[in-house]
Design an enzyme around this catalytic site. Structure first.
Site, PDB file in Angstrom:
ATOM      1  N   LYS A  74       3.517  -4.186  10.377  1.00  0.00           N
ATOM      2  CA  LYS A  74       4.447  -4.906   9.495  1.00  0.00           C
ATOM      3  C   LYS A  74       5.510  -5.680  10.255  1.00  0.00           C
ATOM      4  O   LYS A  74       5.784  -6.838   9.930  1.00  0.00           O
ATOM      5  CB  LYS A  74       5.140  -3.901   8.569  1.00  0.00           C
ATOM      6  CG  LYS A  74       4.355  -3.528   7.339  1.00  0.00           C
ATOM      7  CD  LYS A  74       5.315  -2.858   6.351  1.00  0.00           C
ATOM      8  CE  LYS A  74       4.709  -2.774   4.961  1.00  0.00           C
ATOM      9  NZ  LYS A  74       3.425  -2.095   4.918  1.00  0.00           N
ATOM     10  N   GLY A 134       0.746   0.859   1.090  1.00  0.00           N
ATOM     11  CA  GLY A 134       0.659   1.594  -0.169  1.00  0.00           C
ATOM     12  C   GLY A 134       1.919   2.362  -0.521  1.00  0.00           C
ATOM     13  O   GLY A 134       1.868   3.345  -1.241  1.00  0.00           O
ATOM     14  N   GLY A 135       3.068   1.895  -0.015  1.00  0.00           N
ATOM     15  CA  GLY A 135       4.319   2.518  -0.411  1.00  0.00           C
ATOM     16  C   GLY A 135       4.661   3.792   0.340  1.00  0.00           C
ATOM     17  O   GLY A 135       5.720   4.374   0.112  1.00  0.00           O
ATOM     18  N   HIS A 179       4.741  -9.157  -7.925  1.00  0.00           N
ATOM     19  CA  HIS A 179       3.844  -9.238  -6.779  1.00  0.00           C
ATOM     20  C   HIS A 179       2.964 -10.455  -7.011  1.00  0.00           C
ATOM     21  O   HIS A 179       2.142 -10.473  -7.919  1.00  0.00           O
ATOM     22  CB  HIS A 179       3.012  -7.951  -6.696  1.00  0.00           C
ATOM     23  CG  HIS A 179       1.906  -8.001  -5.682  1.00  0.00           C
ATOM     24  ND1 HIS A 179       1.725  -7.025  -4.731  1.00  0.00           N
ATOM     25  CD2 HIS A 179       0.923  -8.895  -5.472  1.00  0.00           C
ATOM     26  CE1 HIS A 179       0.682  -7.337  -3.976  1.00  0.00           C
ATOM     27  NE2 HIS A 179       0.169  -8.465  -4.418  1.00  0.00           N
ATOM     28  N   GLU A 215       0.653 -11.743   0.654  1.00  0.00           N
ATOM     29  CA  GLU A 215       1.366 -11.092  -0.443  1.00  0.00           C
ATOM     30  C   GLU A 215       2.849 -11.432  -0.369  1.00  0.00           C
ATOM     31  O   GLU A 215       3.457 -11.311   0.696  1.00  0.00           O
ATOM     32  CB  GLU A 215       1.229  -9.568  -0.343  1.00  0.00           C
ATOM     33  CG  GLU A 215      -0.162  -9.052  -0.595  1.00  0.00           C
ATOM     34  CD  GLU A 215      -0.192  -7.530  -0.697  1.00  0.00           C
ATOM     35  OE1 GLU A 215      -1.286  -6.999  -0.914  1.00  0.00           O
ATOM     36  OE2 GLU A 215       0.861  -6.882  -0.562  1.00  0.00           O
ATOM     37  N   ARG A 250      -8.884  -9.641   4.389  1.00  0.00           N
ATOM     38  CA  ARG A 250     -10.187  -9.294   3.807  1.00  0.00           C
ATOM     39  C   ARG A 250     -10.354 -10.022   2.472  1.00  0.00           C
ATOM     40  O   ARG A 250      -9.416 -10.621   1.958  1.00  0.00           O
ATOM     41  CB  ARG A 250     -10.217  -7.787   3.531  1.00  0.00           C
ATOM     42  CG  ARG A 250      -9.098  -7.388   2.569  1.00  0.00           C
ATOM     43  CD  ARG A 250      -9.215  -6.000   1.995  1.00  0.00           C
ATOM     44  NE  ARG A 250      -8.262  -5.808   0.913  1.00  0.00           N
ATOM     45  CZ  ARG A 250      -7.009  -5.377   1.075  1.00  0.00           C
ATOM     46  NH1 ARG A 250      -6.556  -5.086   2.270  1.00  0.00           N
ATOM     47  NH2 ARG A 250      -6.212  -5.251   0.027  1.00  0.00           N
TER      48      ARG A 250
END
Ligand code: MV4
Length: 651
Positions: free
Chosen positions: A121, A169-170, A213, A280, A297
């Site tokens: 990240k 995924g948080g 999102h 995103e 992907r």
């Protein structure tokens, strides 16, 4: 220089709906196809549909779909010269394209370098900032000292978000509202990140409250061409699992789309990306957008983009992987109408969305819309994989047309034998906030009570109708006037319908606490019936001839346990002392031994399925007479695992 890398036979390193989806396009383009499957998937649709199929090992993903060595060996054995990874499993593991390259196999996806660059990240964010992509203001420095992080959090200004740089995924993510709770949130985020990802490095960001999102689909070739295919709005999520996706976003206009697209393409060029990818973003209430992460992907929700652009994303992936130039320029990309997708998952919303496994006994997707799935009547749904089993995608001239079409298709789809989120999806689509296009990432939590009603008045009616169909349909042909009693149970509520046949097809159903129901079966086959009551005819779907019969009517499914022939235990306790596995899974622990005295409700066994543990308890007090399994054993749903001889209740 010739940059072409032609291939003839494509191996799909995945399972389920995405394996079939990729195969469909590959076949249409004239490629031979190879499936790989695990021992649990020996009868799966994806393994049947391919020209060739190779078993690559045990049910657990770590024994099969995650085994690079076995997948490469399967490609070698079949002569496959290209591999498509689908999504999940190995799709974003940089070692996979490396192994493909070493074996002389074309990997349908980006380079190992690109995957690795986007996997971290903090590194990804630094690359994006350098490329001029808007990012949430924050701190992603190497100094991870607690004082430095607190000082940076103050500089950013609360509320702040703590995120694990290796996270997803948080997990390892904390929203911190005030300075006073920062130290404790940092400690727990780091400890969660350390155990989940093996790294406790974090970054800090200004928190965007109630964001949307919104993600941009891109496609790039190795000749320097790149296009974006607009956005998808994936705001409706539950615990970081997307549930509904749509294109275009109700919150994005042509100007914002152009700016988000341009930012994404700048990033694509900066990193020399090839293939399909997704950027995103978080979108705030004032239309500001901020880069979150890049997915390297094909995504689950790609069909909504296909619907509004008319493009086949898998075909573009295959062409680009073969070294072709993109067949269209940005100005050739046009958007038509609106598309919405829902993800159908084998999980029980009433039981905290617990994953379900077993068999989809009856599967009939509504006609007229796109349904991506790998199901058929009786399809096994193993406990080892993701709970998403199908996607329904509707396209219409505008958002409301697409929404109405999709809601109608959700209601008209028959999926019986296994609990799913089908009716929950229907409730989400029917919710006024979703209808208005106003749903943000908080939608499901904020509207929990509307979307998941506690008590269900339609259930008792369903029990009565189902009883009539089980006992008085033409196929059972109850000729006599004797009332037949049934005992049906659903989520702990017992129903006692009595069916009295009047004449051919007509019957009277009575049940404690309910008005009697006069019902006529006008037509009946194995899985459907046309019935009439209160002067109204309706079609219902049916799963009969099982211990867990089910009825679908008025867009809702009701499954029951048929206890009509189960022995009753005096004292009102349910069950007969036989403890049965509630689902396919593996035994984590057995808590009792033969000869033990157990109480009703006592824990006897723990089963693991879909990465969750399920405690099994004794239904009756008694003495353990037999234990049929040990820790580590695989069991199938309904198998008797422990037997208890009930203690005779006091006279
Ligand atoms: C955020 C955020 C608010 N502010 N970052 C959640 C998972 C990860 N991919 C990013 N996530 C978020 N990052 C800042 N600075 C809120 C979320 C978030 C979220 C994002 C997208 C979709 C659903 C979400 C649900 C909760 C939190």
């Amino acid at each position: 220089m010739d940059k072409s890398t032609p291939f003839t036979k494509l191996l799909i390193a995945n399972r389920g709906e995405i394996a079939l989806r990729v195969m469909r396009t590959a076949k249409a383009m004239g490629y031979a196809t190879v499936a790989v499957y695990s021992e649990a998937d020996a009868g799966a649709e994806h393994a049947r549909a391919a020209d060739q199929a190779v078993c690559i090992g045990g049910a657990a993903p770590s024994e099969s779909y995650l085994r690079i060595d076995r997948i490469i060996a399967a490609a070698r054995a079949t002569g496959a010269d290209a591999i498509h990874p689908g999504y999940g499993f190995l799709a974003e593991n940089p070692d996979f394209p490396k192994a493909c390259a070493a074996a002389g196999i074309v990997f349908v996806g980006p380079s190992a370098t690109a995957i690795r660059a986007m996997g971290d990240k903090a590194g990804a964010k630094a690359l994006m900032i350098a490329a001029g992509v808007p990012c949430v203001p924050g701190y992603q420095g190497a100094d991870q000292g607690a004082e430095t992080l607190l000082a940076e959090a103050r500089r950013i200004g609360f509320p702040v978000m703590i995120k694990a740089t290796a996270g997803g995924g948080g997990r390892g993510m904390r929203l911190v509202a005030r300075e006073e709770v920062f130290a404790e949130a940092l400690r727990s985020a780091k400890s969660e990140a350390k155990s989940a990802f093996g790294s406790d490095v974090v970054l800090l960001e200004k928190a965007i409250l109630n964001p949307r999102h919104v993600e941009i689909q891109v496609m790039a070739d190795r000749h320097g061409n790149a296009i974006h295919l607009g956005e998808r709005d994936c705001s409706v999520q539950r615990r970081h699992q997307k549930l509904i996706e749509e294109a275009p976003s109700p919150a994005v206009d042509a100007d914002l789309r152009a700016r988000m697209g341009a930012a994404s393409l700048a990033a694509v060029r900066a990193i020399g990306y090839e293939g399909a990818g997704t950027f995103e973003y978080l979108l705030d209430a004032s239309g500001g957008f901020y880069f979150m992460e890049m997915n390297t992907r094909l995504q689950v929700e790609h069909p909504v983009t296909e619907a509004i652009t008319g493009l086949d994303l898998v075909a573009l992936q295959l062409r680009v992987a073969a070294g072709e130039a993109l067949p269209l320029r940005q100005e050739d990309v046009t958007f038509s109408g609106h598309a919405i997708e829902v993800r159908l998952c084998a999980e029980d919303p009433q039981a905290g969305f617990m994953p379900q496994s077993g068999a989809m006994e009856r599967w009939a997707p509504a006609p007229g819309i796109r349904a991506d799935h790998a199901l058929r009547d009786g399809a096994p749904v193993p406990p080892f994989y993701d709970s998403m089993i199908a996607k329904l995608i509707a396209h219409g001239p505008d958002r409301e047309a697409a929404r109405r079409r999709l809601l109608s298709a959700i209601e008209g789809t028959v999926a019986l034998g296994l609990r799913s989120n089908q009716d929950f999806l229907g409730a989400c689509l029917a919710h006024p906030m979703f209808q208005e296009g106003a749903a943000t990432t908080g939608f499901i939590e904020e509207n929990r009570d509307d979307l998941l009603p506690e008590t269900d008045p339609a259930e008792a009616r369903a029990a009565m109708i189902l009883a009539a169909l089980l006992r008085a349909g033409p196929t059972t042909g109850l000729a006599h006037g004797f009332p037949t009693p049934l005992r049906l149970e659903r989520n702990g509520t017992l129903y006692d319908p009595q069916v009295r046949a009047l004449r051919a097809g007509a019957c009277q159903v009575t049940m404690t606490g309910q008005d009697p129901l006069a019902l006529t079966v006008l037509h009946r086959d194995r899985h459907a019936a046309l019935i009439e009551f209160d002067g109204i005819r309706e079609r219902v779907a049916l799963l009969p001839e099982t211990n867990t019969p089910a009825l679908r009517r008025a867009g809702r499914s009701f499954d029951f346990r048929d206890l009509s022939f189960a022995p009753t235990v005096r004292g009102g306790a349910q069950g007969d002392g036989r403890v049965r596995a509630t689902m396919n899974g593996s035994v984590v622990s057995v808590e009792v031994a033969v000869g033990d005295q157990v109480e009703a409700g006592q824990k006897v066994l723990v089963l693991e399925a879909m990465k969750m543990e399920h405690t099994h308890t004794a239904a009756v007090a008694g003495i353990v007479a037999a234990v049929h399994v040990a820790a580590g054993a695989q069991v199938t749903a309904h198998a008797v695992v422990v037997e208890i001889t009930p203690t005779a209740p006091p006279a």
